[in-house]
Design a protein around this motif. Structure first.
Motif, PDB file in Angstrom:
ATOM      1  N   ASP A  60      56.712  73.628  30.689  1.00  0.00           N
ATOM      2  CA  ASP A  60      55.285  73.545  30.392  1.00  0.00           C
ATOM      3  C   ASP A  60      54.574  74.880  30.527  1.00  0.00           C
ATOM      4  O   ASP A  60      53.575  75.134  29.853  1.00  0.00           O
ATOM      5  CB  ASP A  60      54.600  72.552  31.355  1.00  0.00           C
ATOM      6  N   ALA A  61      55.075  75.731  31.434  1.00  0.00           N
ATOM      7  CA  ALA A  61      54.390  76.997  31.702  1.00  0.00           C
ATOM      8  C   ALA A  61      55.392  78.078  32.081  1.00  0.00           C
ATOM      9  O   ALA A  61      56.443  77.787  32.645  1.00  0.00           O
ATOM     10  CB  ALA A  61      53.379  76.813  32.829  1.00  0.00           C
ATOM     11  N   VAL A  62      55.014  79.307  31.775  1.00  0.00           N
ATOM     12  CA  VAL A  62      55.787  80.472  32.182  1.00  0.00           C
ATOM     13  C   VAL A  62      54.867  81.377  32.983  1.00  0.00           C
ATOM     14  O   VAL A  62      53.765  81.692  32.538  1.00  0.00           O
ATOM     15  CB  VAL A  62      56.334  81.254  30.961  1.00  0.00           C
ATOM     16  N   ALA A  83      58.881  78.259  21.541  1.00  0.00           N
ATOM     17  CA  ALA A  83      59.615  77.167  22.186  1.00  0.00           C
ATOM     18  C   ALA A  83      58.710  75.992  22.546  1.00  0.00           C
ATOM     19  O   ALA A  83      59.191  74.978  23.045  1.00  0.00           O
ATOM     20  CB  ALA A  83      60.321  77.682  23.434  1.00  0.00           C
ATOM     21  N   GLY A  84      57.410  76.131  22.334  1.00  0.00           N
ATOM     22  CA  GLY A  84      56.494  75.028  22.612  1.00  0.00           C
ATOM     23  C   GLY A  84      55.892  75.032  24.007  1.00  0.00           C
ATOM     24  O   GLY A  84      55.266  74.051  24.423  1.00  0.00           O
ATOM     25  N   VAL A  85      56.066  76.121  24.750  1.00  0.00           N
ATOM     26  CA  VAL A  85      55.433  76.242  26.067  1.00  0.00           C
ATOM     27  C   VAL A  85      53.918  76.224  25.850  1.00  0.00           C
ATOM     28  O   VAL A  85      53.414  76.787  24.877  1.00  0.00           O
ATOM     29  CB  VAL A  85      55.880  77.546  26.769  1.00  0.00           C
ATOM     30  N   ARG A  86      53.192  75.579  26.758  1.00  0.00           N
ATOM     31  CA  ARG A  86      51.734  75.467  26.582  1.00  0.00           C
ATOM     32  C   ARG A  86      50.936  76.528  27.333  1.00  0.00           C
ATOM     33  O   ARG A  86      49.846  76.884  26.920  1.00  0.00           O
ATOM     34  CB  ARG A  86      51.277  74.072  26.999  1.00  0.00           C
ATOM     35  N   LYS A  87      51.456  77.019  28.481  1.00  0.00           N
ATOM     36  CA  LYS A  87      50.730  78.012  29.281  1.00  0.00           C
ATOM     37  C   LYS A  87      51.624  79.190  29.620  1.00  0.00           C
ATOM     38  O   LYS A  87      52.783  79.012  29.997  1.00  0.00           O
ATOM     39  CB  LYS A  87      50.218  77.408  30.602  1.00  0.00           C
ATOM     40  N   TYR A  88      51.032  80.361  29.525  1.00  0.00           N
ATOM     41  CA  TYR A  88      51.738  81.594  29.875  1.00  0.00           C
ATOM     42  C   TYR A  88      50.788  82.415  30.738  1.00  0.00           C
ATOM     43  O   TYR A  88      49.638  82.653  30.350  1.00  0.00           O
ATOM     44  CB  TYR A  88      52.103  82.358  28.601  1.00  0.00           C
ATOM     45  N   ILE A  89      51.271  82.819  31.920  1.00  0.00           N
ATOM     46  CA  ILE A  89      50.459  83.624  32.836  1.00  0.00           C
ATOM     47  C   ILE A  89      51.192  84.933  33.094  1.00  0.00           C
ATOM     48  O   ILE A  89      52.352  84.934  33.509  1.00  0.00           O
ATOM     49  CB  ILE A  89      50.214  82.886  34.165  1.00  0.00           C
ATOM     50  N   LEU A  90      50.504  86.035  32.835  1.00  0.00           N
ATOM     51  CA  LEU A  90      51.083  87.354  33.041  1.00  0.00           C
ATOM     52  C   LEU A  90      50.580  87.949  34.349  1.00  0.00           C
ATOM     53  O   LEU A  90      49.370  88.041  34.569  1.00  0.00           O
ATOM     54  CB  LEU A  90      50.695  88.295  31.889  1.00  0.00           C
ATOM     55  N   THR A  97      45.441  78.884  38.409  1.00  0.00           N
ATOM     56  CA  THR A  97      45.484  79.137  36.968  1.00  0.00           C
ATOM     57  C   THR A  97      46.287  78.053  36.258  1.00  0.00           C
ATOM     58  O   THR A  97      45.894  77.583  35.186  1.00  0.00           O
ATOM     59  CB  THR A  97      46.078  80.532  36.684  1.00  0.00           C
ATOM     60  N   LEU A  98      47.391  77.635  36.859  1.00  0.00           N
ATOM     61  CA  LEU A  98      48.182  76.551  36.267  1.00  0.00           C
ATOM     62  C   LEU A  98      47.383  75.254  36.177  1.00  0.00           C
ATOM     63  O   LEU A  98      47.476  74.520  35.188  1.00  0.00           O
ATOM     64  CB  LEU A  98      49.457  76.302  37.094  1.00  0.00           C
ATOM     65  N   ALA A  99      46.587  74.971  37.208  1.00  0.00           N
ATOM     66  CA  ALA A  99      45.832  73.722  37.261  1.00  0.00           C
ATOM     67  C   ALA A  99      44.547  73.760  36.439  1.00  0.00           C
ATOM     68  O   ALA A  99      43.990  72.710  36.100  1.00  0.00           O
ATOM     69  CB  ALA A  99      45.490  73.392  38.721  1.00  0.00           C
ATOM     70  N   ALA A 100      44.084  74.935  36.086  1.00  0.00           N
ATOM     71  CA  ALA A 100      42.809  75.071  35.379  1.00  0.00           C
ATOM     72  C   ALA A 100      42.897  74.524  33.957  1.00  0.00           C
ATOM     73  O   ALA A 100      43.957  74.519  33.339  1.00  0.00           O
ATOM     74  CB  ALA A 100      42.402  76.544  35.339  1.00  0.00           C
ATOM     75  N   THR A 101      41.749  74.086  33.460  1.00  0.00           N
ATOM     76  CA  THR A 101      41.696  73.648  32.067  1.00  0.00           C
ATOM     77  C   THR A 101      41.818  74.857  31.155  1.00  0.00           C
ATOM     78  O   THR A 101      41.413  75.964  31.512  1.00  0.00           O
ATOM     79  CB  THR A 101      40.378  72.918  31.759  1.00  0.00           C
ATOM     80  N   LYS A 102      42.355  74.617  29.980  1.00  0.00           N
ATOM     81  CA  LYS A 102      42.559  75.688  29.018  1.00  0.00           C
ATOM     82  C   LYS A 102      41.245  76.393  28.695  1.00  0.00           C
ATOM     83  O   LYS A 102      41.201  77.623  28.597  1.00  0.00           O
ATOM     84  CB  LYS A 102      43.198  75.121  27.750  1.00  0.00           C
ATOM     85  N   HIS A 152      47.206  89.379  49.871  1.00  0.00           N
ATOM     86  CA  HIS A 152      48.404  88.840  50.517  1.00  0.00           C
ATOM     87  C   HIS A 152      49.180  88.005  49.506  1.00  0.00           C
ATOM     88  O   HIS A 152      48.603  87.353  48.630  1.00  0.00           O
ATOM     89  CB  HIS A 152      48.021  87.979  51.729  1.00  0.00           C
ATOM     90  N   VAL A 153      50.484  88.001  49.633  1.00  0.00           N
ATOM     91  CA  VAL A 153      51.346  87.296  48.693  1.00  0.00           C
ATOM     92  C   VAL A 153      50.994  85.803  48.618  1.00  0.00           C
ATOM     93  O   VAL A 153      51.070  85.195  47.543  1.00  0.00           O
ATOM     94  CB  VAL A 153      52.836  87.532  49.024  1.00  0.00           C
ATOM     95  N   ARG A 154      50.561  85.194  49.722  1.00  0.00           N
ATOM     96  CA  ARG A 154      50.157  83.779  49.676  1.00  0.00           C
ATOM     97  C   ARG A 154      48.944  83.575  48.776  1.00  0.00           C
ATOM     98  O   ARG A 154      48.842  82.560  48.081  1.00  0.00           O
ATOM     99  CB  ARG A 154      49.840  83.269  51.086  1.00  0.00           C
ATOM    100  N   ASP A 155      48.023  84.531  48.787  1.00  0.00           N
ATOM    101  CA  ASP A 155      46.844  84.428  47.929  1.00  0.00           C
ATOM    102  C   ASP A 155      47.211  84.629  46.457  1.00  0.00           C
ATOM    103  O   ASP A 155      46.575  84.048  45.568  1.00  0.00           O
ATOM    104  CB  ASP A 155      45.777  85.426  48.367  1.00  0.00           C
ATOM    105  N   VAL A 156      48.230  85.441  46.200  1.00  0.00           N
ATOM    106  CA  VAL A 156      48.725  85.592  44.833  1.00  0.00           C
ATOM    107  C   VAL A 156      49.273  84.254  44.339  1.00  0.00           C
ATOM    108  O   VAL A 156      48.961  83.807  43.228  1.00  0.00           O
ATOM    109  CB  VAL A 156      49.806  86.690  44.742  1.00  0.00           C
ATOM    110  N   VAL A 157      50.071  83.607  45.166  1.00  0.00           N
ATOM    111  CA  VAL A 157      50.624  82.297  44.805  1.00  0.00           C
ATOM    112  C   VAL A 157      49.493  81.317  44.533  1.00  0.00           C
ATOM    113  O   VAL A 157      49.523  80.574  43.536  1.00  0.00           O
ATOM    114  CB  VAL A 157      51.567  81.768  45.912  1.00  0.00           C
ATOM    115  N   TYR A 158      48.480  81.319  45.375  1.00  0.00           N
ATOM    116  CA  TYR A 158      47.336  80.424  45.194  1.00  0.00           C
ATOM    117  C   TYR A 158      46.636  80.702  43.865  1.00  0.00           C
ATOM    118  O   TYR A 158      46.257  79.772  43.143  1.00  0.00           O
ATOM    119  CB  TYR A 158      46.372  80.571  46.375  1.00  0.00           C
ATOM    120  N   ALA A 159      46.483  81.968  43.499  1.00  0.00           N
ATOM    121  CA  ALA A 159      45.845  82.325  42.220  1.00  0.00           C
ATOM    122  C   ALA A 159      46.663  81.777  41.049  1.00  0.00           C
ATOM    123  O   ALA A 159      46.098  81.259  40.077  1.00  0.00           O
ATOM    124  CB  ALA A 159      45.686  83.835  42.111  1.00  0.00           C
ATOM    125  N   PHE A 160      47.989  81.879  41.138  1.00  0.00           N
ATOM    126  CA  PHE A 160      48.824  81.325  40.070  1.00  0.00           C
ATOM    127  C   PHE A 160      48.696  79.809  40.007  1.00  0.00           C
ATOM    128  O   PHE A 160      48.599  79.235  38.914  1.00  0.00           O
ATOM    129  CB  PHE A 160      50.283  81.729  40.250  1.00  0.00           C
TER     130      PHE A 160
END
Length: 169
Positions: free
Chosen positions: A2-4, A41-48, A153-158, A142-150
């Motif tokens: 679903d996401a990359v 490939a049909g992935v819906r979300k991509y986060i760089l 972003t995954l949970a956010a509406t398009k 902090h790396v934990r805050d980076v994970v939280y940001a990702f």
């Protein structure tokens, strides 16, 4: 799939300057290609995962609308990757760029070249925090805050994140 979340890159300015061609191949061309492949490939979300280094050295605070001024191959490759992946964004493929500050925290392969980790190491080894220069300013996260940001972003509406660039620090 679903996401990359694209984290694959050489990770700093010094490493990027060892071989600029390889840095551009990995940090720009491969990432732009991955976004194109994910879209096909049909992935819906991509986060760089990008970098605040795209701003270079500037007076005052910057925001997502500030002028970019990359000063290294690493920073230039990051900015080119942003442009390359954002070109793929459309109604069926959401692309979001997160410009990360300097990431710190514990990891299995500790990097002591980043400022907070370097200070912690000097405290441990020397009993004091050693600051070189002292006039520099940089965004930290902090790396934990980076994970939280990702995760956010995954949970956010398009409509809230697609085609957007966010500073995270």
């Amino acid at each position: 799939v679903d996401a990359v979340i694209d984290l694959a890159a050489l990770s700093n300015d010094a490493l990027g300057e060892l071989n600029p061609k390889i840095t551009l191949d990995i940090n720009f061309r491969a990432r732009a290609k991955l976004a194109t492949m994910a879209k096909k490939a049909g992935v819906r979300k991509y986060i760089l995962a990008s970098s605040c280094s795209v701003y270079g050295f500037q007076d005052g605070l910057v925001n997502e609308n500030s002028t970019t001024s990359p000063r290294t191959t690493y920073a230039e490759a990051s900015l080119l990757a942003e442009k390359g992946v954002l070109r793929n964004c459309n109604n069926s493929f959401s692309v979001t760029v997160l410009r990360l500050g300097t990431v710190f925290g514990i990891s299995p392969r500790m990097r002591f070249d980043v400022v907070v980790n370097s200070m912690a190491l000097s405290l441990f080894k020397e009993g004091e925090i050693i600051v070189y220069g002292g006039t520099q300013w940089r965004p930290l996260i902090h790396v934990r805050d980076v994970v939280y940001a990702f995760l956010l972003t995954l949970a956010a509406t398009k409509k809230n994140v697609s085609g957007e660039i966010f500073n995270v620090g």
